[in-house]
Scaffold this motif. Structure first.
Motif, PDB file in Angstrom:
ATOM      1  N   GLU A   1      26.065  66.507  17.738  1.00  0.00           N
ATOM      2  CA  GLU A   1      26.990  66.584  16.596  1.00  0.00           C
ATOM      3  C   GLU A   1      26.246  66.484  15.266  1.00  0.00           C
ATOM      4  OE1 GLU A   1      30.116  63.598  17.651  1.00  0.00           O
ATOM      5  OE2 GLU A   1      31.346  65.396  17.673  1.00  0.00           O
ATOM      6  N   GLU A   2      25.241  65.612  15.220  1.00  0.00           N
ATOM      7  CA  GLU A   2      24.442  65.451  13.995  1.00  0.00           C
ATOM      8  C   GLU A   2      23.730  66.755  13.618  1.00  0.00           C
ATOM      9  OE1 GLU A   2      24.493  62.984  12.048  1.00  0.00           O
ATOM     10  OE2 GLU A   2      24.754  61.084  13.104  1.00  0.00           O
TER      11      GLU A   2
ATOM     12  N   ARG B   1      35.147  66.775  11.854  1.00  0.00           N
ATOM     13  CA  ARG B   1      35.124  65.572  12.687  1.00  0.00           C
ATOM     14  C   ARG B   1      35.423  64.316  11.869  1.00  0.00           C
ATOM     15  NH1 ARG B   1      34.981  62.883  16.278  1.00  0.00           N
ATOM     16  NH2 ARG B   1      32.932  62.228  17.012  1.00  0.00           N
ATOM     17  N   VAL B   2      34.765  64.204  10.685  1.00  0.00           N
ATOM     18  CA  VAL B   2      34.778  62.944   9.933  1.00  0.00           C
ATOM     19  C   VAL B   2      35.964  62.864   8.974  1.00  0.00           C
ATOM     20  CG1 VAL B   2      33.478  61.507   8.306  1.00  0.00           C
ATOM     21  CG2 VAL B   2      32.268  62.742  10.119  1.00  0.00           C
TER      22      VAL B   2
ATOM     23  N   TYR C   1      31.568  71.698  10.711  1.00  0.00           N
ATOM     24  CA  TYR C   1      31.920  70.977  11.935  1.00  0.00           C
ATOM     25  C   TYR C   1      32.013  69.478  11.653  1.00  0.00           C
ATOM     26  CZ  TYR C   1      31.504  68.714  16.477  1.00  0.00           C
ATOM     27  OH  TYR C   1      31.724  67.900  17.569  1.00  0.00           O
ATOM     28  N   ARG C   2      30.990  68.941  10.958  1.00  0.00           N
ATOM     29  CA  ARG C   2      30.951  67.489  10.732  1.00  0.00           C
ATOM     30  C   ARG C   2      32.073  67.039   9.798  1.00  0.00           C
ATOM     31  NH1 ARG C   2      26.210  66.591   8.207  1.00  0.00           N
ATOM     32  NH2 ARG C   2      25.466  68.741   8.287  1.00  0.00           N
ATOM     33  N   GLN C   3      32.423  67.885   8.833  1.00  0.00           N
ATOM     34  CA  GLN C   3      33.562  67.562   7.967  1.00  0.00           C
ATOM     35  C   GLN C   3      34.856  67.523   8.781  1.00  0.00           C
ATOM     36  OE1 GLN C   3      34.065  70.108   4.548  1.00  0.00           O
ATOM     37  NE2 GLN C   3      36.182  69.459   4.239  1.00  0.00           N
TER      38      GLN C   3
ATOM     39  N   PRO D   1      29.609  61.649  13.463  1.00  0.00           N
ATOM     40  CA  PRO D   1      28.327  62.079  12.886  1.00  0.00           C
ATOM     41  C   PRO D   1      28.306  61.810  11.388  1.00  0.00           C
ATOM     42  CG  PRO D   1      29.743  63.983  13.233  1.00  0.00           C
ATOM     43  CD  PRO D   1      30.477  62.802  13.805  1.00  0.00           C
ATOM     44  N   ASN D   2      27.132  61.856  10.809  1.00  0.00           N
ATOM     45  CA  ASN D   2      27.001  61.685   9.357  1.00  0.00           C
ATOM     46  C   ASN D   2      27.610  62.881   8.632  1.00  0.00           C
ATOM     47  OD1 ASN D   2      25.637  59.196   9.140  1.00  0.00           O
ATOM     48  ND2 ASN D   2      23.788  60.176   9.923  1.00  0.00           N
ATOM     49  N   TRP D   3      28.367  62.591   7.594  1.00  0.00           N
ATOM     50  CA  TRP D   3      28.862  63.659   6.730  1.00  0.00           C
ATOM     51  C   TRP D   3      29.231  63.069   5.376  1.00  0.00           C
ATOM     52  CZ3 TRP D   3      33.559  64.543   4.196  1.00  0.00           C
ATOM     53  CH2 TRP D   3      33.617  65.773   3.519  1.00  0.00           C
TER      54      TRP D   3
ATOM     55  N   THR E   1      27.735  71.614   8.595  1.00  0.00           N
ATOM     56  CA  THR E   1      28.521  70.696   7.763  1.00  0.00           C
ATOM     57  C   THR E   1      30.028  70.888   7.919  1.00  0.00           C
ATOM     58  OG1 THR E   1      28.771  69.810   5.531  1.00  0.00           O
ATOM     59  CG2 THR E   1      28.460  72.171   5.701  1.00  0.00           C
TER      60      THR E   1
ATOM     61  N   ASP F   1      35.739  75.495  11.743  1.00  0.00           N
ATOM     62  CA  ASP F   1      34.326  75.453  12.124  1.00  0.00           C
ATOM     63  C   ASP F   1      33.930  76.747  12.839  1.00  0.00           C
ATOM     64  OD1 ASP F   1      36.229  74.394  14.127  1.00  0.00           O
ATOM     65  OD2 ASP F   1      34.472  74.442  15.426  1.00  0.00           O
TER      66      ASP F   1
END
Length: 550
Positions: free
Chosen positions: A466-467, A477-478, A473-475, A542-544, A471, A395
């Motif tokens: 986070e949202e 995380r998720v 970063y969120r990838q 977060p959403n991803w 993308t 990230d």
């Protein structure tokens, strides 16, 4: 100047190369006295500060041979602390003051095109300490309330105290209020909040506090400080209630606008400035750095979000690295830089400069977006600094992304009449996985109706941040689990003042200080952590989605 931008640029480059032809640096690249663009572009490499550090260190150590410039280096300008996280030394020569003076002189006619026609001028310490400033002729467009000895006083408390005192004494004559950066103006308001009782006492008695010990500073106010119980009572009445909304226009009722830089990282101060000023316009007049003065905002009274600066082609030789090439450039080999007059509207570029003081094809690190042209000179919006702030793994979060995330999360505080007055960040890697830590200082705007938001709200703020992050970063995380939940640590009021005081004690300039948006220096982290009043983690992922493009 702007109508013939390309011709002016060609002349500027020829002047720089001919006068510095015998310098060690240009001779190293075998320019052979050539002053044309083609030879210059073919032989002189693009460089960063790190590339020039050995030469700059030699000059700093006392080597007076013509290393970078044929003209003697008159002083070093230090870059603000957040520019790549260290205080860079930028060589300058005496005649640069004339070039800056010319740019300043253009501000008066520019401001005259706006309602009120008042001059706003950000000025740095080197200018204040120059004979240009000390011996300046009277200029009706640029009368300031601060006595010169108070401006030059090295003790920040004494300097701020006397400048604020004189501002209060002349309160009905003041037409503009400001500082170089928005954060500096907020520091002045904070100073008034902390010291109004003492200031009122001095004004009532007509005598200066014994805390002001500098003789020249004391002498500078003897003629204007006379007992004025009525003014003292007015100040007590305005400041004792604890209601600070609109305080600038209440104390200085004739103020037409704020004179501050609120672009780039300074944009986050806009809501707080609006709160204290009652919505006064903010004039961003000039685009400048320690390396070079670049240009002017020809519409200085426009909204901060609409600010575009017009590059003045006589200030230096300007080249531009297209952003898509900047990302791939590894520091060696040929790269195609675009000239000032050949830029494309809508495209983003990294700024590269060649200056009279001896910087050649130097990467400033500013990313600019072309918004249009004034005659043949391009106009730019400052987008961000090039350097990445936060990274745990693959990230990469930059200053603009972090600010967007803070703004997004801070909207959840509005029902509580609270706002984020200051923030910084740290990539915490002592645990596995590492995670982002964001330090927030909060302000409840109206203590009678607002209250500090509780833990659940702060957790939602963590998730909202986070949202809003990219993308990658969120990838992480998720999907990858390589970054842990984001953490917000709320620090007590005044913590970022202490941070500034610490930086100033280590030699930073109060006039140039900007809160670092990322901190790694252990003493600063220790200071922040010792002031934490609560810590909160993101409660969810977060959403991803691998199919989303955002």
């Amino acid at each position: 100047m702007t109508a013939n931008a390309d011709a002016v640029q060609e002349k500027v480059l020829a002047e720089i190369l001919s006068r510095n032809a015998k310098t060690e640096y240009l001779q190293r690249y075998k320019l052979g006295g050539a002053t044309d663009r083609a030879t210059f572009k073919a032989k002189i490499p693009m460089v960063t500060y790190e590339d020039l550090q050995p030469e700059i260190q030699r000059i700093a150590n006392g080597d007076r041979s013509p290393i970078l410039s044929a003209h003697p280096i008159s002083e070093f300008l230090t870059s603000s602390g957040t520019s790549a996280g260290e205080r860079k030394l930028m060589p300058t020569i005496k005649e640069e003051l004339d070039r800056r003076q010319l740019l300043y002189s253009l501000l008066t006619p520019v401001m005259n095109l706006t309602p009120g026609g008042l001059l706003a001028r950000p000025v740095l310490t080197s200018y204040y300490k120059s004979e240009h400033f000390k011996s300046r002729p009277y200029d009706p467009y640029n009368v300031i309330t601060s006595p010169t000895p108070a401006i030059l006083c090295a003790d920040s408390f004494q300097s701020m105290y006397v400048q604020m005192l004189c501002g209060l004494l002349h309160r009905l004559e003041v037409l503009r209020v400001g500082a170089v950066f928005a954060s500096g103006l907020l520091r002045a308001i904070r100073f008034l909040q902390l010291h109004w009782e003492e200031l009122a006492r001095d004004i009532a008695a007509g005598s200066l506090s014994p805390k002001i010990t500098d003789p020249s500073v004391r002498d500078s106010v003897t003629d204007i400080l006379k007992p004025d119980p009525e003014l003292a009572e007015f100040i007590r009445g305005e400041c004792s209630t604890g209601e600070w909304a609109g305080i600038i226009t209440r104390i200085w009722p004739s103020t037409k606008y704020l004179e501050v830089i609120v672009t780039g990282a300074m944009a986050q101060y806009i809501p707080t400035l609006e709160f204290y000023s009652g919505g006064l316009p903010m004039a961003c007049t000039m685009y400048a750095s320690s390396e070079c003065y670049f240009g002017l905002n020809l519409r200085p009274m426009c909204k901060p979000s609409e600010v575009s600066y017009t590059i003045m082609p006589n200030m230096a030789y300007f080249e531009f690295l297209p952003l898509e090439l900047a990302a791939a450039y590894k520091g060696t080999g040929d790269v195609h830089l675009v000239d000032l007059a050949r830029l494309e509207v809508g495209k983003e570029y990294e700024l590269v400069i060649t200056t009279y003081a001896g910087l050649y094809r130097y990467r400033v690190g500013d990313i600019l977006r072309v918004t249009g042209f004034h005659n043949a000179a391009p106009q730019f919006r400052f987008v961000r600094r090039k350097n990445v702030l936060l990274s745990i793994e693959s990230d990469k979060t930059d200053e603009a992304e972090l600010q967007k995330a803070v703004e997004s999360a801070s909207r959840l505080l509005e029902p509580f009449n609270a706002t984020v007055v200051e923030y910084t960040s740290h990539a915490f890697t002592k645990t596995i996985p590492g995670h982002y830590v964001i330090y927030w200082e909060l302000l409840v705007k109206d203590s009678t109706q607002g209250m500090m938001p509780g833990g659940e709200v702060m957790e939602r703020c963590c998730l909202a941040m986070e949202e809003a992050l990219n993308t990658v970063y969120r990838q992480s995380r998720v999907a990858d689990g390589s970054i842990g939940p984001l953490e917000i640590r709320v620090v007590r009021g005044g913590t970022f003042e202490e941070l500034m005081d610490y930086a100033i004690s280590r030699g930073a300039s109060i006039n140039q200080y900007k809160v670092p948006r990322c901190v790694n220096f252990p003493p600063i982290l220790e200071l922040l952590d010792s002031r934490v009043v609560s810590a909160h983690f993101s409660p969810d992922l977060p959403n991803w989605s691998p199919h989303r493009s955002s």
